[in-house]
Design a protein around this motif. Structure first.
Motif, PDB file in Angstrom:
ATOM      1  N   LEU A   1      38.197  42.147  46.141  1.00 11.14           N
ATOM      2  CA  LEU A   1      39.533  41.624  45.853  1.00 11.14           C
ATOM      3  C   LEU A   1      40.370  41.535  47.114  1.00 11.14           C
ATOM      4  N   HIS A   2      40.259  42.534  47.970  1.00 12.43           N
ATOM      5  CA  HIS A   2      41.062  42.554  49.187  1.00 12.43           C
ATOM      6  C   HIS A   2      40.545  41.600  50.249  1.00 12.43           C
ATOM      7  N   ASP A   3      39.237  41.594  50.477  1.00 12.16           N
ATOM      8  CA  ASP A   3      38.671  40.826  51.591  1.00 12.16           C
ATOM      9  C   ASP A   3      38.155  39.453  51.206  1.00 12.16           C
ATOM     10  N   PHE A   4      37.668  39.282  49.988  1.00 13.30           N
ATOM     11  CA  PHE A   4      37.066  38.013  49.561  1.00 13.30           C
ATOM     12  C   PHE A   4      37.563  37.608  48.170  1.00 13.30           C
ATOM     13  N   PRO A   5      38.855  37.399  48.003  1.00  3.23           N
ATOM     14  CA  PRO A   5      39.355  37.049  46.661  1.00  3.23           C
ATOM     15  C   PRO A   5      38.822  35.709  46.161  1.00  3.23           C
TER      16      PRO A   5
ATOM     17  N   ILE B   1      31.160  42.219  32.208  1.00  2.93           N
ATOM     18  CA  ILE B   1      31.921  43.472  32.287  1.00  2.93           C
ATOM     19  C   ILE B   1      32.218  43.920  30.858  1.00  2.93           C
ATOM     20  N   PRO B   2      31.891  45.159  30.519  1.00  2.00           N
ATOM     21  CA  PRO B   2      32.139  45.635  29.150  1.00  2.00           C
ATOM     22  C   PRO B   2      33.623  45.556  28.782  1.00  2.00           C
ATOM     23  N   THR B   3      33.887  45.320  27.521  1.00  5.59           N
ATOM     24  CA  THR B   3      35.277  45.191  27.074  1.00  5.59           C
ATOM     25  C   THR B   3      36.046  46.502  27.210  1.00  5.59           C
ATOM     26  N   THR B   4      35.350  47.614  27.321  1.00  7.69           N
ATOM     27  CA  THR B   4      36.031  48.897  27.500  1.00  7.69           C
ATOM     28  C   THR B   4      36.536  49.086  28.923  1.00  7.69           C
ATOM     29  N   CYS B   5      36.063  48.281  29.855  1.00  4.23           N
ATOM     30  CA  CYS B   5      36.458  48.395  31.265  1.00  4.23           C
ATOM     31  C   CYS B   5      37.618  47.442  31.557  1.00  4.23           C
ATOM     32  N   ILE B   6      38.756  47.738  31.006  1.00  8.62           N
ATOM     33  CA  ILE B   6      39.917  46.870  31.140  1.00  8.62           C
ATOM     34  C   ILE B   6      40.375  46.786  32.597  1.00  8.62           C
ATOM     35  N   GLN B   7      40.345  47.910  33.300  1.00  5.58           N
ATOM     36  CA  GLN B   7      40.779  47.920  34.691  1.00  5.58           C
ATOM     37  C   GLN B   7      39.886  47.023  35.551  1.00  5.58           C
ATOM     38  N   MET B   8      38.598  47.079  35.343  1.00  9.24           N
ATOM     39  CA  MET B   8      37.663  46.249  36.111  1.00  9.24           C
ATOM     40  C   MET B   8      37.871  44.767  35.804  1.00  9.24           C
ATOM     41  N   ARG B   9      38.049  44.452  34.553  1.00  8.16           N
ATOM     42  CA  ARG B   9      38.270  43.063  34.146  1.00  8.16           C
ATOM     43  C   ARG B   9      39.592  42.539  34.723  1.00  8.16           C
ATOM     44  N   ASN B  10      40.640  43.354  34.667  1.00  7.28           N
ATOM     45  CA  ASN B  10      41.928  42.948  35.233  1.00  7.28           C
ATOM     46  C   ASN B  10      41.843  42.765  36.745  1.00  7.28           C
ATOM     47  N   LEU B  11      41.025  43.565  37.383  1.00 10.02           N
ATOM     48  CA  LEU B  11      40.844  43.441  38.819  1.00 10.02           C
ATOM     49  C   LEU B  11      40.239  42.082  39.169  1.00 10.02           C
ATOM     50  N   VAL B  12      39.246  41.662  38.415  1.00 11.91           N
ATOM     51  CA  VAL B  12      38.623  40.359  38.656  1.00 11.91           C
ATOM     52  C   VAL B  12      39.613  39.242  38.352  1.00 11.91           C
ATOM     53  N   LEU B  13      40.345  39.368  37.253  1.00 15.32           N
ATOM     54  CA  LEU B  13      41.252  38.309  36.839  1.00 15.32           C
ATOM     55  C   LEU B  13      42.523  38.241  37.681  1.00 15.32           C
TER      56      LEU B  13
ATOM     57  N   ALA C   1      42.559  38.204  40.922  1.00 13.36           N
ATOM     58  CA  ALA C   1      42.249  37.573  42.214  1.00 13.36           C
ATOM     59  C   ALA C   1      42.837  36.162  42.271  1.00 13.36           C
ATOM     60  N   PHE C   2      43.367  35.830  43.435  1.00 15.50           N
ATOM     61  CA  PHE C   2      43.847  34.470  43.682  1.00 15.50           C
ATOM     62  C   PHE C   2      43.557  34.142  45.145  1.00 15.50           C
ATOM     63  N   PRO C   3      43.347  32.861  45.462  1.00 16.17           N
ATOM     64  CA  PRO C   3      43.002  32.488  46.839  1.00 16.17           C
ATOM     65  C   PRO C   3      44.074  32.903  47.840  1.00 16.17           C
ATOM     66  N   ARG C   4      43.629  33.226  49.042  1.00 17.88           N
ATOM     67  CA  ARG C   4      44.555  33.689  50.068  1.00 17.88           C
ATOM     68  C   ARG C   4      45.582  32.644  50.473  1.00 17.88           C
ATOM     69  N   ASN C   5      45.227  31.372  50.372  1.00 15.98           N
ATOM     70  CA  ASN C   5      46.155  30.333  50.802  1.00 15.98           C
ATOM     71  C   ASN C   5      47.189  29.998  49.730  1.00 15.98           C
ATOM     72  N   MET C   6      47.135  30.632  48.587  1.00 15.23           N
ATOM     73  CA  MET C   6      48.087  30.376  47.501  1.00 15.23           C
ATOM     74  C   MET C   6      49.203  31.420  47.540  1.00 15.23           C
ATOM     75  N   ARG C   7      50.414  30.973  47.407  1.00 12.91           N
ATOM     76  CA  ARG C   7      51.564  31.872  47.343  1.00 12.91           C
ATOM     77  C   ARG C   7      52.006  31.987  45.886  1.00 12.91           C
TER      78      ARG C   7
END
Length: 152
Positions: A99-103, A117-129, A131-137
Motif C-alpha cells: 500500500l505504501h510503496d506500490f499502491p 481475502i476471507p470476509t472475516t478479515c475486514i482490515q485486510m480488505r479495507n487496506l486493499v480497497l 489504495a489509490f494511484p500516487r498521481n491522484m489527489r
C-alpha cells in the motif's frame, strides 16, 4: 543497467517466483513462514514490481492469492492460535508495504485479491480497497460545500 542484464534479471526473478508458486503454503504448509519471508524479500517483491511495463505483476498477484487461499480456512475460526496470528500479522505487514510503496499494484489487482481475502478479515480488505494511484489527489472530505457529483 543494460537491456541484456535487465532481461536476465527478469528471467531469474520469474524463475524464483515460479519456484515459490510450486512451493506454495497449501502444498508445503511447514514452509509457510519462510515462504512469506521469501515472497516479501527486498530482492524479489520490489524488483518484480519495478519492471516496466508491469508484466510481472501477475506473478506477485498469484503468490498473494496463494497466500490468502492458504490463510482463508485458518482465519474463519473464532479463535486463532499464535502461529496463525503471526502469519496473519506478517501478511498484513506485506500488504502495508504494498500500500505504501506500490499502491498501483493493489489498484490493478484489487478484485482478485478481495475475492480471496476471507470476509472475516475486514482490515485486510479495507487496506486493499483504500489504495489509490500516487498521481491522484484525493479531495478533503471536510471541505465545506463539497460537491460529490463534481469530483473526477
Amino acid at each position: 543497467m543494460p537491456a541484456a542484464d535487465e532481461a536476465i534479471t527478469l528471467q531469474i526473478l520469474s524463475s524464483f517466483a515460479g519456484a515459490l508458486l510450486a512451493l506454495r503454503p497449501a502444498l508445503v504448509p511447514m514452509f509457510a513462514f519462510s515462504w512469506l519471508d521469501l515472497i516479501s524479500h527486498r530482492s524479489l517483491m520490489p524488483k518484480l514490481l519495478l519492471v516496466k511495463p508491469p508484466k510481472n505483476w501477475t506473478l506477485l498477484q498469484r503468490l498473494l492469492v496463494d497466500l490468502f487461499t492458504f490463510l482463508a480456512p485458518l482465519l474463519r475460526t473464532v479463535t486463532m492460535n499464535e502461529a496463525v496470528r503471526t502469519l496473519y500479522r506478517g501478511t498484513l505487514r506485506v500488504m502495508l508495504v504494498l500500500l505504501h510503496d506500490f499502491p498501483e499494484f493493489l489498484c490493478d489487482h484489487h478484485f482478485s485479491l478481495c475475492d480471496v481475502i476471507p470476509t472475516t478479515c475486514i482490515q485486510m480488505r479495507n487496506l486493499v480497497l483504500s489504495a489509490f494511484p500516487r498521481n491522484m489527489r484525493l479531495p478533503d472530505p471536510f471541505t465545506p460545500n463539497l460537491k460529490v457529483d463534481l469530483l473526477p
